[in-house]
Write an enzyme that holds these catalytic residues in place. Structure first.
Site, PDB file in Angstrom:
ATOM      1  CD  GLU A  67     -11.754  15.889  -6.679  1.00  0.00           C
ATOM      2  OE1 GLU A  67     -12.184  15.976  -5.509  1.00  0.00           O
ATOM      3  OE2 GLU A  67     -11.635  14.805  -7.288  1.00  0.00           O
ATOM      4  CD  GLU A 142      -6.507  16.824   1.153  1.00  0.00           C
ATOM      5  OE1 GLU A 142      -7.261  16.027   0.573  1.00  0.00           O
ATOM      6  OE2 GLU A 142      -6.622  17.100   2.363  1.00  0.00           O
TER       7      GLU A 142
END
Length: 971
Positions: A67, A142
């Site tokens: 995501e 991330e």
């Protein structure tokens, strides 16, 4: 072109949803099988999302990391962070992405048609063509990576999701909820943590990460939603030609498995951390959760929420009372979750002890059996259903676009059955049926079926463990030491090289031609005028009465503000307790259970609170006892009867109930400290120099929680003191000379309340009282607060007005620059924090706080270098255009009727006139690099004396102990 002419889609269903006044279409993309729902209507705040079923098989957080990473560049938009570029320079009214236990959703919303199309395209390209296959550093930034600045340094793990989830695994409420979910669904995706367990995240490999995306991010596994006033046929045609038509239909195995029911109740125990100095007595969580397997039942979610109210939401709920009377917990509640495939309902006792287990289970069983045998209180059920129907009709979701709320509701059935896409969109008939069923045994039969005759349940106990965070940090350090010791010199050098390469990647600016691939609005496209002032000031019986003429669907939004500036701080300390306990005590006319029911039957809510504000022109601070009520005009007489009964007839000397609520408030306050440490740290830092924030800290912040905790330790004596204070406070607060009235309602209805308001004004206290004033002294001194978490929340605050400087609208642009450039790149991208926020108010306050941050000193260094950054600020014309549009986007947020009314009230109370807002808007729209640079002196003045507060992990705070005047425990 209309929908029927689209050759690429098949319309499966078309109906008019009268509950929300919208058409609805269910379609399928013929070539790929992509699922589509459209809701065309007159709503200008348009909404789009694309979602995917993303069932995880382990707790590496792969769904969550995907995501994050797909928004870090794509084929069409090959820059490092298109998401940030959109945040900087679009008029979005919503822009985010969310990972759930079984799905991932990418929603956008905007009032501007050009902007809306642009947002859609960036998101569609991101999910289908992300750069993650071309650049491994995106995954490392991330997700997670080993970090070594130099070969001799200690090996560390960093990453945005890694830091985020270390924060999530610090909150005891979240820890217990996670264990419940995992334990009751052991054979399904819900049995693992979709967000990622920090202990497991480092097990995720780059290849497995890519495999997850390639498997699930396919049109054949997608759910597409469009809502609002846009050309739906044109949008679908574009989505087909640009994206969906490029794919073939495939079979994606993503169905969410159903957990087979248990033959008998199971049990689970989970540990959660306390600091070394916390008392572990009365800190255990007890929970009994039941699972039901019928997501297709439209009535069950409402029924379960009714059970919540009947068992714990009503102050007189028998189960709640029985558990508290037995000394089990200081906060008792019930909670349901119908957002996943199988519904859950849980009973909770917080602040209990492990030895309470059998009594806890026995009382619940006895109460369930008694209720099935004797029946629910009918008025309690009806009261809940009437209030819920009010909320459903009102459809006020705050800052969340209405269309998005509806779209997410679809997924509660659509995700599990293609034929049930619109299943939960027509609930008025359900409310009608359930209200008729109140006087039958319908609810009791369901209670027996889903609880007494159901073995699919789990008892979960959350056990506090002192020093658990330090222990885990020590174990991690040892694991990393052993890992480093096992590496060859070449492997260590590789990690050092990778660390440097990642930082270089993060610092390297995107190519100008790539940035320009994202289409932008122009500043000239932005409306020049501010929203007009809706306030009109009247007087009623000598009381100032502010009205806003706003359409409200027949609802009156009434606010009564009582000025309490003439009350000393010693009394003010008790005011939030009073606000919290009124309407939960017996009155001379109603017991507290019946009172709760009557309020629900006749209002959409009656809430009391203590609040402060400051006039931006005079600097004058005001404190208020605030009452907010929303109701239908047909109920106005009853509403004022209830309000008067609460304010003037409450039986204030009920020591037992006050003691019970005191324990509950202490528990809720401590939970607030743990769940919102960034807010706590920011309020505390500002309180070191600002008297309004000092009062906020005393009344609703860290000091308030500590004050309530001290009262609760000596409950026998403190309840007498509280009763005495309540009796002193009410005649001091409820006075005509203190009252200010605000009403949000259409003008043709506003005068209908005059008679009731006049009678209310005449009933206020008139007896002579001794007046004082709020006086507080700010205590300078930087503090750190140890909490049982694994991350930090670093706050710094200051002000420049007292140094002779003035506010400028350019600060709004600077806030956007901070959020999506300076702080984003330094604290989040390079530093690994989950977030970092800056705020600059019209009254001259400057504040910064990081969120779930692995650092302290490095973050403070970045704050300290802010003035230099601003003084030397440079950007292109395109970037300045973006920052200006981003700043306007923060201002031009669509508002509900109640939200607009509240905003207008705040404008009036803070002295912000329409001309002030217009001046600010003009300064934003005309902002230049020079205007930003001119703010440097104000920032230097604001942060000349550093006011710092940090909430963080014990080990990290002790490493940086020299930075603070005091180091204390948060709880």
């Amino acid at each position: 072109m209309n929908l029927e002419e689209l050759q690429s889609y098949e319309i499966k269903e078309h109906k008019f949803l009268k509950d929300i006044n919208s058409d609805a279409y269910v379609l399928t993309h013929k070539k790929t099988g992509a699922r589509v729902v459209l809701m065309p209507n007159d709503e200008e705040n348009k909404v789009f999302y694309i979602g995917f079923r993303t069932p995880p098989k382990d707790s590496t957080g792969v769904a969550h990391i995907v995501e994050h990473t797909v928004l870090c560049g794509s084929d069409k938009y090959p820059i490092k962070d298109p998401f940030v570029e959109l945040c900087k320079g679009s008029l979005n009214t919503f822009l985010n992405a969310m990972t759930y236990p079984d799905k991932t959703v990418y929603p956008v919303a905007s009032l501007n048609d050009f902007d809306f199309k642009n947002l859609m395209d960036v998101y569609l390209d991101a999910v289908f063509h992300p750069n993650i296959y071309k650049e491994e550093k995106i995954f490392r930034q991330e997700g997670w990576h080993y970090e070594l600045e130099n070969a001799d340094d200690d090996l560390k793990i960093n990453g945005v999701v890694y830091s985020e989830m270390k924060g999530a695994f610090s909150d005891p409420d979240d820890i217990v909820e996670r264990q419940i979910m995992n334990s009751i669904f052991p054979d399904t995706p819900y049995g693992v943590e979709s967000g990622g367990d920090p202990d497991v995240i480092p097990d995720l490999t780059y290849d497995d990460f890519l495999d997850f995306h390639s498997k699930y991010y396919h049109p054949s596994n997608s759910y597409i939603f469009l809502y609002g006033n846009c050309d739906m046929a044109e949008r679908l045609d574009y989505i087909d030609k640009e994206y969906l038509s490029k794919y073939e239909k495939i079979e994606v195995t993503s169905e969410i498995a159903t957990q087979k029911p248990f033959d008998e109740r199971r049990e689970a125990v989970i540990e959660y951390p306390l600091t070394e100095n916390e008392d572990d007595r009365d800190k255990t969580y007890l929970n009994l959760t039941y699972c039901f397997s019928d997501y297709s039942d439209r009535e069950l979610p409402i029924v379960l929420r009714a059970f919540e109210y009947a068992f714990s939401g009503n102050p007189a709920a028998p189960l709640r009372k029985s558990l508290l009377d037995a000394g089990i917990g200081d906060e008792v509640y019930a909670s349901s979750d119908c957002s996943i495939k199988q519904n859950l309902f849980g009973f909770y006792a917080k602040g209990a002890n492990s030895e309470d287990k059998e009594k806890f289970l026995s009382i619940i069983k006895d109460e369930l059996e008694r209720t099935v045998r004797e029946g629910f209180d009918k008025k309690t059920l009806l009261a809940f259903l009437v209030r819920e129907e009010f909320k459903y009709r009102e459809a006020d979701f705050g800052r969340i676009p209405k269309g998005l709320a509806f779209g997410l509701d679809l997924l509660e059935s659509w995700l599990y059955d293609d034929n049930l896409a619109l299943h939960h969109m027509e609930s008025l008939e359900v409310y009608k049926k359930l209200k008729e069923a109140v006087n039958t045994d319908y609810f009791e039969k369901l209670l027996k079926k889903y609880f007494l005759d159901n073995n699919h349940c789990i008892f979960c106990m959350g056990v506090p463990v002192k020093g658990l965070t330090l222990k885990k940090e020590s174990e991690l350090a040892q694991t990393l030491k052993e890992k480093k010791d096992s590496l060859s010199a070449e492997e260590i050098d590789k990690i050092v090289e990778d660390t440097k390469a990642l930082k270089e990647y993060q610092k390297t600016p995107d190519k100008k031609e790539d940035l320009e691939k994202i289409k932008l609005l122009k500043v000239s496209d932005i409306k020049k005028e501010t929203k007009p002032d809706r306030n009109k000031l009247y007087e009623l019986n000598g009381v100032k009465y502010l009205k806003q003429d706003i359409f409200t669907s027949g609802i009156a939004y009434l606010t009564l503000l009582f000025d309490v500036n003439s009350i000393s701080i010693e009394h003010i300390r008790y005011m939030p307790l009073l606000a919290n306990m009124l309407a939960r005590l017996d009155t001379k006319n109603l017991n507290y259970g019946d009172l709760s029911n009557e309020i629900k039957l006749n209002t959409g809510g009656m809430n009391m609170s203590f609040n402060t504000c400051r006039n931006i022109k005079t600097g004058e601070m005001k404190s208020f006892f605030e009452i907010n009520i929303k109701f239908l005009y047909e109920n106005k007489k009853k509403v004022f009867e209830l309000l008067s009964d609460v304010l003037f007839n409450s039986i204030l000397d009920d020591k037992e109930k006050i003691g019970e609520y005191l324990s509950e408030l202490r528990s809720q306050g401590e939970s607030m400290l743990i769940s919102s440490p960034h807010t706590v740290a920011l309020t505390r830092a500002t309180s070191y120099f600002d008297k309004m924030f000092k009062i906020n800290d005393i009344s609703i912040g860290m000091d308030a929680v500590k004050f309530i905790s001290e009262l609760e330790k000596d409950k026998e004596n403190s309840t007498d003191k509280i009763i005495k204070e309540f009796k002193i406070l009410l005649p001091m607060i409820l006075r005509k000379e203190n009252l200010f009235i605000n009403l949000t309602s259409p003008s043709d209805k506003q005068n209908e309340l005059d008679d009731e308001l006049s009678l209310f004004i005449d009933s206020l206290y008139t007896l002579d009282i001794e007046k004082s004033k709020i006086e507080v002294d700010c205590n300078e001194g930087n503090e750190a607060f140890i909490f049982p978490g694994q991350v930090q929340f670093v706050a710094m605050a200051g002000e420049y007005i007292s140094k002779g400087y003035k506010y400028s609208g350019a600060f709004n642009v600077l806030r956007t620059i901070m959020a999506y450039d300076y702080l984003w790149n330094n604290v989040r991208v390079e530093g690994g924090a989950y977030g970092c926020f800056a705020n600059f108010t019209m009254s001259g306050l400057c504040s910064i706080v990081s969120y779930r941050d692995p650092h302290i000193n490095n973050t403070l260094r970045i704050y300290r270098e802010l003035a230099d950054y601003v003084e030397n600020f440079e950007c292109s014309d395109r970037q300045m255009n973006q920052f200006i549009i981003g700043a306007i986007s923060d201002i031009d947020v669509p508002q509900t009727a109640s939200g607009e009314g509240k905003a207008n009230l705040v404008y009036y109370m803070t002295g912000v006139e329409e001309k002030d807002r217009q001046k600010t808007r003009d300064e934003i729209l005309s902002c230049s690099m020079e205007d930003i640079r001119s703010l440097a002196e104000r920032i230097k003045a604001a942060f000349e004396k550093e006011y710092i507060c940090v909430v963080g992990a014990e080990g990290k705070i002790k490493e940086n102990e020299a930075l603070f005047d005091k180091v204390l425990n948060l709880v």
